[in-house]
Design an enzyme around this catalytic site. Sequence first.
Site, mmCIF file in Angstrom:
data_model
loop_
_atom_site.group_PDB
_atom_site.id
_atom_site.type_symbol
_atom_site.label_atom_id
_atom_site.label_comp_id
_atom_site.label_asym_id
_atom_site.label_seq_id
_atom_site.Cartn_x
_atom_site.Cartn_y
_atom_site.Cartn_z
ATOM 1 N N LYS A 112 25.897 44.931 51.281
ATOM 2 C CA LYS A 112 26.808 44.736 52.410
ATOM 3 C C LYS A 112 27.218 46.108 52.934
ATOM 4 O O LYS A 112 27.600 46.991 52.159
ATOM 5 C CB LYS A 112 28.032 43.951 51.928
ATOM 6 N N HIS A 114 29.657 46.689 55.218
ATOM 7 C CA HIS A 114 31.019 46.745 55.728
ATOM 8 C C HIS A 114 31.956 46.174 54.658
ATOM 9 O O HIS A 114 31.519 45.707 53.619
ATOM 10 C CB HIS A 114 31.152 45.931 57.028
#
Length: 232
Positions: A112, A114
């Site tokens: 991921k 963010h």
Amino acid sequence: MVDVVAQGPGQDPLAQDFVRFAVESGVLRFGEFKTKAGRMSPYFFNAGLFDDGSKMGRLAEFYAKALIASGIEFDMVFGPAYKGIPLAATVAVELARHGRNVPFAYNRKEAKDHGEGGTLVGAPLKGRVLIVDDVMSAGTAARESIALIQAAGAIPHAMAIALDRQEKATENGLDVEHSAVQYVRQQLGMKVCTIAKLADLLLYLSQTGGAEMRAHHERVSAYRERYGVNEG
């Protein structure tokens, strides 16, 4: 609740109850199924079909009881994506219900970019880690989990799986004389806890009446004769 029914001498009541539960839930099926190794197996175990709250709750209880009975010590639980994610969460909940509260974590297949970022979710990986998964066919998922755990500075200490197929693993497309479970135990030095084994399935089939079950027993026995490993 997992109600353990008394069995005959030498039987594992928990394993027999689990096999019965898996068959009745449609998770353990009989027919012709192609395995990752390219073999035609007369049975197939699909843990993804433990697909409602009641089934997952009972499954987690089987894991917890098997782990407690094994005496294996660990500091946290890790679930490899994807099937291992709900397993890790529900097993951690069930262990806490039995008075053994431990943190848990799992991984994403893709990092991921963010928020918190990275591939790991949940508690920080540290101490002796127990990897929870459904089955081990080639040990590939186990090696991937081990690499993640070691990269985080923790110790890949043990594995818990629902069913040990007790059959030869394959390496470079060829059969070898050890199973994936034996590889993890003997080559990687990790402890392995299993709820049930292929031997338990054969025992269940041999003791369940009817021509259909006898036919399943014959086919599964022949499969084990061809691909089974020496447990000695």
